[in-house]
Write an enzyme that holds these catalytic residues in place. Structure first.
Site, short mmCIF file in Angstrom:
data_model
loop_
_atom_site.label_atom_id
_atom_site.label_comp_id
_atom_site.label_asym_id
_atom_site.label_seq_id
_atom_site.Cartn_x
_atom_site.Cartn_y
_atom_site.Cartn_z
N SER A 193 0.84 -1.21 0.00
CA SER A 193 0.00 0.00 0.00
C SER A 193 0.87 1.25 0.00
CB SER A 193 -0.86 0.01 1.27
OG SER A 193 -1.53 1.24 1.41
N TYR A 206 -2.03 -1.30 10.74
CA TYR A 206 -2.17 -1.67 9.33
C TYR A 206 -0.94 -1.21 8.51
CZ TYR A 206 -3.95 -1.45 4.51
OH TYR A 206 -4.10 -1.59 3.15
P1 NAD Z 1 -11.33 -6.33 0.09
O1 NAD Z 1 -12.09 -6.20 1.35
O2 NAD Z 1 -12.06 -6.51 -1.16
O3 NAD Z 1 -10.28 -7.50 0.19
C1 NAD Z 1 -9.66 -7.91 1.38
C2 NAD Z 1 -9.90 -9.40 1.52
O4 NAD Z 1 -9.12 -9.90 2.59
C3 NAD Z 1 -11.33 -9.76 1.85
O5 NAD Z 1 -12.13 -9.92 0.70
C4 NAD Z 1 -11.15 -11.05 2.63
O6 NAD Z 1 -11.44 -12.16 1.80
C5 NAD Z 1 -9.70 -11.10 2.97
N1 NAD Z 1 -9.48 -11.30 4.42
C6 NAD Z 1 -9.45 -10.37 5.39
N2 NAD Z 1 -9.24 -10.97 6.59
C7 NAD Z 1 -9.13 -12.31 6.33
C8 NAD Z 1 -8.90 -13.45 7.14
N3 NAD Z 1 -8.71 -13.36 8.48
N4 NAD Z 1 -8.87 -14.66 6.55
C9 NAD Z 1 -9.07 -14.77 5.22
N5 NAD Z 1 -9.25 -13.73 4.40
C10 NAD Z 1 -9.29 -12.52 4.96
O7 NAD Z 1 -10.44 -5.03 0.03
P2 NAD Z 1 -9.18 -4.62 -0.89
O8 NAD Z 1 -9.04 -3.18 -0.66
O9 NAD Z 1 -9.29 -5.15 -2.25
O10 NAD Z 1 -7.98 -5.34 -0.15
C11 NAD Z 1 -7.03 -6.14 -0.81
C12 NAD Z 1 -5.64 -5.71 -0.42
O11 NAD Z 1 -5.43 -4.39 -0.88
C13 NAD Z 1 -5.41 -5.68 1.08
O12 NAD Z 1 -4.17 -6.26 1.38
C14 NAD Z 1 -5.35 -4.20 1.39
O13 NAD Z 1 -4.53 -3.94 2.48
C15 NAD Z 1 -4.77 -3.66 0.10
N6 NAD Z 1 -4.94 -2.23 -0.14
C16 NAD Z 1 -6.19 -1.69 -0.29
C17 NAD Z 1 -6.31 -0.35 -0.56
C18 NAD Z 1 -7.66 0.30 -0.74
O14 NAD Z 1 -7.75 1.53 -0.77
N7 NAD Z 1 -8.73 -0.44 -0.89
C19 NAD Z 1 -5.18 0.47 -0.66
C20 NAD Z 1 -3.94 -0.11 -0.51
C21 NAD Z 1 -3.82 -1.46 -0.26
#
Ligand code: NAD
Ligand code: MG
Length: 301
Positions: A193, A206
């Site tokens: 991120s 985080y």
């Molecule tokens: P999202 O909620 O769609 O995806 C996160 C997924 O993590 C969930 O769908 C879930 O299946 C999984 N998860 C969480 N806890 C879990 C557990 N204990 N066991 C199994 N699965 C688990 O959201 P996203 O934003 O697509 O997140 C994906 C990645 O992107 C993450 O690592 C997040 O940190 C990163 N990210 C997101 C953003 C943003 O703005 N959305 C920015 C930077 C990084």
């Protein structure tokens, strides 16, 4: 000056391509469903077109039910890969849609529900992916937990542990379990991120994990380069996903989400799909130990 979105699929103004703030205030219990977000995120369901870039490849993507993981799963299948996705049992409705989309491409789609904070489950899903896909050559450590807390005093030990386990331990367990199966040419990809580089005051635990994931990417690239395995990361900025509406942001920030980037809006998962494809594809053979950003013009790297 705002210009209308072009009808040409290969040329358009990035500012007007997707929804801009203000967004409706909304909350869901963790982990949230893409299905219930308003507006619904775009994971490339109707737009991503493949061209055989990952033909015959076998991928395991954690958190493949929604967000970036889902965008990568759809794109990988359309590029010719068989795909296993992991997700939490509560996310079954989102996961079903992804499995159907993978199968619609004539590819194998495997659903592996469970909790990544459990080491046994991490080992099991690698073994299941290998068994049901007939091998493994792409691992995407993408699942993540983000729960905002205004003060360090508000982060409980349970919170801290859950964030570390989900974001760091699972990556360690999964990568360790996958390595014996990864042949030369395989690729490992982490979703880190912008928080790894410029952490927000209310995302202390985080952001620490995202920095650790970035660092793991670089040490593992050095360890695995001599074995012909590439390791890279993606550093998204604000992306419209369930993580943000299920405790990841305050409502005040959610309503304005992405508005302070130079593009004036958050990204959609679909806009990062091609990065996950590129990092897994054989033609990116000299890219390893790198972090690829997609943050709408602000943020690092
Ligand atoms: P999202 O909620 O769609 O995806 C996160 C997924 O993590 C969930 O769908 C879930 O299946 C999984 N998860 C969480 N806890 C879990 C557990 N204990 N066991 C199994 N699965 C688990 O959201 P996203 O934003 O697509 O997140 C994906 C990645 O992107 C993450 O690592 C997040 O940190 C990163 N990210 C997101 C953003 C943003 O703005 N959305 C920015 C930077 C990084
Ligand atoms: Mg989800």
């Amino acid at each position: 000056m705002d210009s209308p979105v072009s009808n040409d699929k290969t040329f358009h103004d990035p500012r007007g391509k997707f929804p801009k703030p203000p967004f409706p205030s909304q909350t869901q219990p963790f982990p949230g469903l893409a299905r219930d977000m308003e507006p619904k995120p775009d994971h490339g369901e109707t737009s991503y077109q493949g061209s055989g870039r990952l033909k015959g490849r076998k991928a395991l993507i954690t958190g493949g039910d929604s967000g970036m993981g889902r965008a990568a799963a759809i794109a990988y299948a359309r590029e010719g890969a068989d795909v296993a996705i992991s997700y939490l049992p509560d996310e079954e409705p989102d996961a079903r849609e992804v499995i159907e989309l993978i199968k619609k491409e004539g590819r194998i789609g495997i659903a592996l529900p469970g909790d990544l904070r459990d080491e046994d489950y991490c080992r099991r899903i690698v073994a299941e992916a290998v068994r049901q896909l007939g091998g493994l050559d792409i691992l995407v450590n993408n699942a993540g937990r983000q729960q905002q807390r205004q003060s360090l005093a508000d982060i409980s030990s349970e919170d801290f542990d859950a964030t570390m386990k989900t974001n760091i331990y699972a990556m360690f367990w999964l990568t360790k379990a996958a390595l014996p199966h990864l042949r030369e040419g395989s690729a490992i990809i982490q979703t880190t991120s912008v928080q790894a580089y410029d952490p927000s005051a209310n995302l202390v635990d985080y952001a620490m994990t995202k920095a650790a994931m970035m660092n793991f990417t670089k040490s593992m690239a050095k360890q695995l380069g001599p074995k012909g395995i590439r390791v890279n990361g993606v550093a998204p900025g604000p992306i419209w996903t369930p993580l943000q509406v299920s405790g990841g942001q305050t409502q005040e920030k959610l309503v304005k989400f992405g508005g302070n980037t130079p593009l004036g809006r958050p990204g959609q998962p679909a806009e990062l799909a091609s990065i996950y494809v590129q990092l897994a594809a054989a033609d990116a053979s000299y890219a390893t130990g790198q972090i690829y950003g997609a943050a709408g013009g602000s943020g690092q790297p």
